[in-house]
Design a protein around this motif. Structure first.
Motif, short mmCIF file in Angstrom:
data_model
loop_
_atom_site.label_atom_id
_atom_site.label_comp_id
_atom_site.label_asym_id
_atom_site.label_seq_id
_atom_site.Cartn_x
_atom_site.Cartn_y
_atom_site.Cartn_z
N TYR A 58 0.87 -1.18 0.00
CA TYR A 58 0.00 0.00 0.00
C TYR A 58 0.91 1.23 0.00
O TYR A 58 1.97 1.21 0.63
N GLU A 88 -12.80 -0.46 -2.05
CA GLU A 88 -11.65 -1.32 -1.79
C GLU A 88 -10.77 -1.51 -3.02
O GLU A 88 -9.76 -2.22 -2.94
N PRO A 97 -4.24 -2.20 -6.17
CA PRO A 97 -3.94 -2.59 -4.80
C PRO A 97 -3.11 -1.58 -4.00
O PRO A 97 -3.31 -1.44 -2.80
N ARG A 100 -5.34 1.13 -2.20
CA ARG A 100 -6.45 0.76 -1.32
C ARG A 100 -6.35 1.53 -0.01
O ARG A 100 -5.26 1.82 0.48
N THR A 133 -12.93 -0.42 4.53
CA THR A 133 -11.53 -0.13 4.87
C THR A 133 -11.07 -1.10 5.96
O THR A 133 -11.64 -1.12 7.06
#
Length: 186
Positions: A58, A88, A97, A100, A133
């Motif tokens: 992330y 998401e 990804p 996110r 989340t």
């Protein structure tokens, strides 16, 4: 930072880390904000690795704060007002990804407070969709390259252009309106 024992750390993912720094930077009690990466499988990832969407990381900000001046709950309030917690698959124009949203807790107390905050946010029905989340245990943090640090200060024109086209500000205005500013004007 002079007395490291008095500071605590919070880690938040909210899409592009460029847009996550400035809203926390204006809060009293913030000692440092570092942009970086966490949560992936690759050791010492670079921006190119993370942006490729294959490293599992992330984009995050690591917020070092003085709990005698600002508490974790106030940081959570600021966080929820920066993200679309129902998405998401990324944040705003940034998809994949690495973009996110997530809250990474560093202590069990943070986990409990983050979970309570998420539950309250979901129960508020502020958003038409459920809050997705995740609340995750913090793992190894990797500092992003220097040019990403304080990007909004170093490259204000590019930052403002990127933020303007992202859709983030329109989302914040739609769901928070004047309440957005309440936490910044206490």
């Amino acid at each position: 930072m002079t007395d490291n024992n008095k500071y605590e750390v919070a880690i938040f993912a909210g899409g592009c880390f460029w847009c996550m720094v400035s809203p926390f930077d204006v809060l009293d009690g913030i000692a440092e904000i570092v942009s970086g990466y966490t949560g992936g499988h690759l050791e010492n990832p670079t921006y190119k690795d993370v942006k490729s969407q294959t490293s599992g990381h992330y984009e995050v900000i690591k917020v070092t704060y003085d709990p005698e001046i600002i508490d974790y709950e106030k940081l959570l309030q600021a966080y929820w007002r920066q993200v679309d917690p129902t998405d998401e698959g990324g944040q705003f124009q940034d998809r994949g990804p690495s973009y996110r949203p997530a809250i990474f807790y560093t202590t069990d107390e943070q986990r409990q407070k983050a979970e309570a905050s998420k539950k309250a946010m979901d129960e508020s029905k502020r958003f038409p969709n459920p809050i997705v989340t995740p609340i995750l245990q913090a793992v190894k943090f990797y500092e992003a390259e220097d040019y990403h640090q304080d990007f909004y200060k170093k490259s204000p024109v590019e930052y403002k252009e990127d933020r303007k086209i992202s859709g983030r500000d329109e989302f914040i205005q739609k769901y928070w309106g004047e309440e957005y500013y309440d936490i910044y004007n206490d």
